[in-house]
Every structure is written in C-alpha cells, then in structure tokens.
Design an enzyme around this catalytic site. Structure first.
Site, PDB file in Angstrom:
ATOM      1  N   PHE A 181       0.884  -1.179   0.000  1.00 20.06           N
ATOM      2  CA  PHE A 181       0.000   0.000   0.000  1.00 20.06           C
ATOM      3  C   PHE A 181       0.916   1.222   0.000  1.00 20.06           C
ATOM      4  O   PHE A 181       1.528   1.527   1.030  1.00 20.06           O
ATOM      5  CB  PHE A 181      -0.864  -0.053   1.263  1.00 20.06           C
ATOM      6  CG  PHE A 181      -1.862   1.060   1.436  1.00 20.06           C
ATOM      7  CD1 PHE A 181      -3.039   1.083   0.699  1.00 20.06           C
ATOM      8  CD2 PHE A 181      -1.646   2.077   2.360  1.00 20.06           C
ATOM      9  CE1 PHE A 181      -3.987   2.090   0.893  1.00 20.06           C
ATOM     10  CE2 PHE A 181      -2.585   3.087   2.563  1.00 20.06           C
ATOM     11  CZ  PHE A 181      -3.759   3.080   1.822  1.00 20.06           C
TER      12      PHE A 181
ATOM     13  N   GLU B 120      -0.520   3.742   9.658  1.00 21.56           N
ATOM     14  CA  GLU B 120      -1.944   3.827   9.289  1.00 21.56           C
ATOM     15  C   GLU B 120      -2.685   4.922  10.054  1.00 21.56           C
ATOM     16  O   GLU B 120      -3.816   4.744  10.482  1.00 21.56           O
ATOM     17  CB  GLU B 120      -2.626   2.461   9.425  1.00 21.56           C
ATOM     18  CG  GLU B 120      -2.159   1.503   8.356  1.00 21.56           C
ATOM     19  CD  GLU B 120      -2.793   0.152   8.419  1.00 21.56           C
ATOM     20  OE1 GLU B 120      -4.015   0.077   8.542  1.00 21.56           O
ATOM     21  OE2 GLU B 120      -2.040  -0.849   8.352  1.00 21.56           O
TER      22      GLU B 120
ATOM     23  N   SER C 201       1.327  12.070   7.819  1.00 21.22           N
ATOM     24  CA  SER C 201       0.028  12.441   8.386  1.00 21.22           C
ATOM     25  C   SER C 201      -0.729  13.364   7.431  1.00 21.22           C
ATOM     26  O   SER C 201      -1.929  13.211   7.218  1.00 21.22           O
ATOM     27  CB  SER C 201       0.229  13.140   9.730  1.00 21.22           C
ATOM     28  OG  SER C 201       0.644  12.209  10.698  1.00 21.22           O
TER      29      SER C 201
HETATM   30  N1  COS Z   1     -13.821   8.439   3.829  1.00 16.77           N
HETATM   31  C1  COS Z   1     -14.244   9.050   2.690  1.00 16.77           C
HETATM   32  N2  COS Z   1     -13.898  10.322   2.375  1.00 16.77           N
HETATM   33  C2  COS Z   1     -13.115  10.985   3.238  1.00 16.77           C
HETATM   34  C3  COS Z   1     -12.640  10.408   4.446  1.00 16.77           C
HETATM   35  C4  COS Z   1     -13.047   9.078   4.727  1.00 16.77           C
HETATM   36  N3  COS Z   1     -12.651   8.472   5.841  1.00 16.77           N
HETATM   37  N4  COS Z   1     -11.866  11.303   5.098  1.00 16.77           N
HETATM   38  C5  COS Z   1     -11.842  12.422   4.347  1.00 16.77           C
HETATM   39  N5  COS Z   1     -12.607  12.225   3.215  1.00 16.77           N
HETATM   40  C6  COS Z   1     -12.878  13.194   2.163  1.00 16.77           C
HETATM   41  C7  COS Z   1     -13.428  14.495   2.750  1.00 16.77           C
HETATM   42  O1  COS Z   1     -14.833  14.413   2.917  1.00 16.77           O
HETATM   43  C8  COS Z   1     -13.036  15.495   1.725  1.00 16.77           C
HETATM   44  O2  COS Z   1     -13.949  15.423   0.637  1.00 16.77           O
HETATM   45  P1  COS Z   1     -14.487  16.764  -0.120  1.00 16.77           P
HETATM   46  O3  COS Z   1     -13.271  17.367  -0.761  1.00 16.77           O
HETATM   47  O4  COS Z   1     -15.474  16.231  -1.111  1.00 16.77           O
HETATM   48  O5  COS Z   1     -15.060  17.631   0.938  1.00 16.77           O
HETATM   49  C9  COS Z   1     -11.688  14.989   1.213  1.00 16.77           C
HETATM   50  O6  COS Z   1     -11.681  13.579   1.513  1.00 16.77           O
HETATM   51  C10 COS Z   1     -10.523  15.663   1.897  1.00 16.77           C
HETATM   52  O7  COS Z   1     -10.660  15.455   3.289  1.00 16.77           O
HETATM   53  P2  COS Z   1     -10.009  16.403   4.396  1.00 16.77           P
HETATM   54  O8  COS Z   1     -10.328  17.827   4.071  1.00 16.77           O
HETATM   55  O9  COS Z   1     -10.421  15.882   5.727  1.00 16.77           O
HETATM   56  O10 COS Z   1      -8.441  16.164   4.122  1.00 16.77           O
HETATM   57  P3  COS Z   1      -7.176  16.581   4.955  1.00 16.77           P
HETATM   58  O11 COS Z   1      -6.086  16.862   3.990  1.00 16.77           O
HETATM   59  O12 COS Z   1      -7.548  17.651   5.944  1.00 16.77           O
HETATM   60  O13 COS Z   1      -6.782  15.210   5.711  1.00 16.77           O
HETATM   61  C11 COS Z   1      -6.455  13.705   7.588  1.00 16.77           C
HETATM   62  C12 COS Z   1      -7.231  14.859   6.908  1.00 16.77           C
HETATM   63  C13 COS Z   1      -5.377  14.206   8.503  1.00 16.77           C
HETATM   64  C14 COS Z   1      -7.527  12.984   8.399  1.00 16.77           C
HETATM   65  C15 COS Z   1      -5.859  12.733   6.545  1.00 16.77           C
HETATM   66  O14 COS Z   1      -4.785  13.348   5.861  1.00 16.77           O
HETATM   67  C16 COS Z   1      -5.336  11.447   7.164  1.00 16.77           C
HETATM   68  O15 COS Z   1      -6.081  10.538   7.493  1.00 16.77           O
HETATM   69  N6  COS Z   1      -4.015  11.368   7.356  1.00 16.77           N
HETATM   70  C17 COS Z   1      -3.342  10.182   7.835  1.00 16.77           C
HETATM   71  C18 COS Z   1      -3.004   9.329   6.672  1.00 16.77           C
HETATM   72  C19 COS Z   1      -2.440   8.038   7.095  1.00 16.77           C
HETATM   73  O16 COS Z   1      -3.127   7.232   7.680  1.00 16.77           O
HETATM   74  N7  COS Z   1      -1.179   7.831   6.755  1.00 16.77           N
HETATM   75  C20 COS Z   1      -0.524   6.598   6.966  1.00 16.77           C
HETATM   76  C21 COS Z   1      -0.238   5.996   5.654  1.00 16.77           C
HETATM   77  S1  COS Z   1      -0.544   4.303   5.549  1.00 16.77           S
HETATM   78  S2  COS Z   1       0.797   3.474   6.651  1.00 16.77           S
END
Ligand code: COS
Length: 393
Positions: A135, A374, A144
């Site tokens: 992945f 994750e 993040s």
């Molecule tokens: N399911 C579906 N859609 C989602 C979602 C989810 N769980 N989370 C966010 N979205 C959508 C939002 O609704 C938004 O859609 P619209 O543009 O239509 O409004 C879009 O995706 C962007 O979301 P958001 O504005 O929340 O994005 P950010 O850049 O602020 O990101 C976090 C927020 C921090 C939560 C995100 O970057 C994240 O989860 N980071 C961690 C990533 C991770 O797990 N990394 C490890 C890699 S794998 S080892």
C-alpha cells in the site's frame, strides 16, 4: 529460556458482537497458530518469513478474512473476522500478523474500485498468498498530511507516466503488486490524487532503499522514474484517490487496534505467569499490592480497548454504517493501551524484561510502530474530533 505462557481462555468470543461463524473461525485460527507454520518464523530473514507466512495463511484459507473475492466488493470483508485474525496472530507472532494485514491493506483499494479485469487478475493471487501486496501512500514529506504528496502521474493517451518516491512502504521490496496513490492534478490538495495498480516488474519502478526497524519487517522506499503503466490500471475516477485511500484505511484501522489488543493480551499472559512464579520479599511478585494494582489496570484497559475494537468492526459489518470515527477511536485507544500494558509487563520482568529474546522485549519493540502507522495517534484524535463536531451541528 522459559517456555511461553499459555494462552488465556478466549472468553470474549462470547461477547454479543460475534456470531457462530466467528467462534468457529476463532478455533480455526487457534489451530493455525498451533501449527508448524507458526513455529518456523525466522525473524532473521523477514523477507523469506513473510513470503512463507502469506502462503501458509493463504493455504489455510485465512486470507479470505483480509482480501475480498474478485466478484465481491470490499463489503465482503468481515471486519470482525479480520480483527479476530489479527488479534490471534499478533498474540502469537508480530510477523504473522504483519503478513496477514498487508495482504488486506494492499488489496483493499482494488476491491473497492478496481475494474473487473484488475480484480480478477489480482485478488485471487493476493487472497491465496501467492502474490504479496503493498500500500504505497506515504512520502517523506507526506505522512500524516497525506494530501501534501508530490509523487506524480501524468497522462499521455492510454498510458500514465509516474515520477517520484514513496517511503515507509511495508512489503516494499518483496511485494508483487502495489496500490499506489499519486498526484494526478485534477485539483489542489486532496482533490488531485488518483490511485493505480503497479507491478514490481513495471518499467521505471525500482526499490531505492530497504529500511530497517526496531521490530524488523520488509519495508522500503519505492522509486518511480518515468514509470509507464496503462491507463486501465487506474483505480476509480481520476482525482478520487484520496477518498479511496481514506476508505481503505477506514476498513483496516479497526484491525490495527485488534493487533494491538493481541500484543497487549500476550503481555498480560506473560506477566501473569511471571508474577506468580517470581519470588520476592518472602512471597511472590503477585502478592505485592503494587503488582496487583498494575495488573488491574492492564486487564481493564485491555478489555476497554477490545470493546472499542469489536464495536467498530460490528458497526461496519452489521449496521453497515460509516466507522470513520469508531475505527479511529479504537486504533487510538488500543495502540496507546498496548504500549502502556507492554511497558508495565516489561517492568514486572525487571532486568529480564529488556533482555533480547524475551517475549515481552519483542512485544515492546513490536507495539511501537502501531501508534504511528496507518494514521498516528495525533491524526486519530483529529479524526474523532472532526466527526464528533460534525455529529452535533
Ligand atoms: N472516507 C471518505 N472520504 C473521506 C474520508 C473518509 N474516511 N476522510 C476524508 N474524506 C474526504 C473528505 O470528505 C473530503 O472530501 P471533499 O473534498 O469532497 O469535501 C476529502 O476527503 C478531503 O478530506 P479532508 O479535508 O479531511 O483532508 P485533509 O487533507 O484535511 O486530511 C487527515 C485529513 C489528517 C484525516 C488525513 O490526511 C489522514 O487521514 N491522514 C493520515 C493518513 C495516514 O493514515 N497515513 C498513513 C499511511 S498508511 S501506513
């Protein structure tokens, strides 16, 4: 070295989250962890060990709990079964848990958004453990803040050309197939990311660096130099990659929590065994109230983490509702709990607890990455807060 502690009875399988098939599946898992496949895990050669584990898990039919069949979608993944598998495997050996988890995470976006051809070509092979999956989301400057990614794809007719790097990619270097998330330019930030399938032998794809960890598993930096792939390898709509990555993570986050619960339960089992035997101040370590207070906290925190974990899985499987908030709560609580519980177990073992080769020493190293990968604890806090704010406009 002392024989490992016997496993405590799995009485939590009677919780109302589970059905008869889960109880049967738990027995199948118990048979697997007692089989020779689990006794021969060589942590000195993680590539070979993970390949063997994936095969063994596939042959035992256990990867069906991580990878959907080609004609089903990701809804076919039973989260409670995936969590039971990770909890049981992690209790036994972190590498076995890792091999199981990566087949799921690496195949999830293909189940969710792959064309019928891609699903038919890839999923039977990742489901059987014949192919290993990765992945590829994180980058050096985008962990993040995943929307800040720079690795990019440009379209030219019916092909895409990919340039850039991905790092901290589990199974990197040994995976046959990767789901890759790159900037494709449809919009700014999260709106301009698409997902693709990349094979290890695609032209322009290479491994830039293998990365060693405190609890080693296969991990690498991937390099793409004018890497050419057919447009038919895109997963879902152009620009839909960020949401697809989030949906994939939502499915598997509860299972990270389950792995943490498995590690924590193992630490408690080891600790219980140890404190009853260890002589101290004319009695045993278990007679001391300070020990009892710590054991009380450990047992309670583990059950709380497990309840959050299986609540998230049950909500997804049975209620068919979004688990963004519940899975984030479970991941945050269980991984932080795992760290605390294992640290207390190490403390009870005293000097032996930090000796290489002791089970609690291995657990101490194995739990650490779960608070980071994750979605780090800090990100889970953010997700829970956002979802909670949304729930009360
Ligand atoms: N399911 C579906 N859609 C989602 C979602 C989810 N769980 N989370 C966010 N979205 C959508 C939002 O609704 C938004 O859609 P619209 O543009 O239509 O409004 C879009 O995706 C962007 O979301 P958001 O504005 O929340 O994005 P950010 O850049 O602020 O990101 C976090 C927020 C921090 C939560 C995100 O970057 C994240 O989860 N980071 C961690 C990533 C991770 O797990 N990394 C490890 C890699 S794998 S080892």
């Amino acid at each position: 070295m002392r024989a490992p502690a016997p496993r405590a009875p799995r009485d939590w399988i009677e919780w109302p989250f589970f059905e008869k098939r889960h109880r049967e599946f738990a027995q199948q898992l118990d048979r697997f962890v007692a089989s020779p496949a689990m006794r021969e895990i060589d942590h000195a050669d993680v590539d070979r060990a993970c390949r063997k584990q994936a095969r063994a898990l596939g042959e035992a039919g256990l990867l069906a709990a991580a990878v959907a069949p080609p004609d089903g979608d990701a809804a076919a993944i039973d989260s409670r079964a995936a969590c039971l598998a990770r909890e049981t495997l992690a209790w036994s050996d972190g590498l076995a848990d890792f091999a199981f988890a990566m087949q799921g995470l690496g195949s999830g976006a293909i189940s969710l958004a792959g064309s019928p051809d891609l699903r038919a070509a890839i999923l039977p092979k990742t489901r059987s453990g014949e192919w290993l999956a990765g992945f590829a989301l994180s980058e050096k400057e985008a962990g993040s803040d995943v929307a800040a990614m720079a690795c990019a794809a440009r379209r030219d007719g019916d092909r895409y050309f990919i340039d850039g790097e991905k790092t901290w990619i589990s199974n990197g270097g040994i995976a046959d197939v990767y789901t890759l998330f790159v900037r494709s330019g449809e919009g700014p930030g999260a709106r301009g990311i698409s997902a693709f399938v990349v094979f290890a032998d695609d032209p322009g794809f290479s491994i830039a660096e293998r990365i060693d960890l405190i609890a080693p598993h296969p991990l690498a930096t991937l390099r793409f130099e004018n890497c050419r792939i057919p447009a038919s390898r895109r997963l879902g709509a152009p620009g839909g990659g960020f949401k697809l990555a989030m949906q994939t993570l939502d499915i598997f986050r509860a299972s990270v929590a389950a792995a943490a619960v498995g590690f924590a339960r193992r630490a408690l089992d080891e600790a219980l065994d140890h404190v009853r035997q260890r002589k101290m101040f004319g009695g045993t370590l278990a007679d001391l109230q300070t020990t009892q207070a710590a054991l009380g906290d450990m047992a309670t925190e583990i059950d709380a983490a497990a309840l959050l974990t299986y609540r998230a899985a049950w909500r997804r499987d049975v209620q068919r509702l979004s688990t963004t908030r519940e899975a984030a709560m479970a991941k945050m609580a269980a991984t932080e709990t795992g760290q605390r519980v294992i640290d207390r177990a190490v403390q009870m073992f005293g000097a032996r607890g930090v000796r290489r080769g002791e089970i609690v020493e291995r657990l101490y190293r194995e739990i650490r990455a779960l608070r980071i990968y994750e979605g780090a604890t800090e990100v889970q806090r953010l997700i829970v807060a956002r979802e909670t704010l949304k729930s009360r406009p």
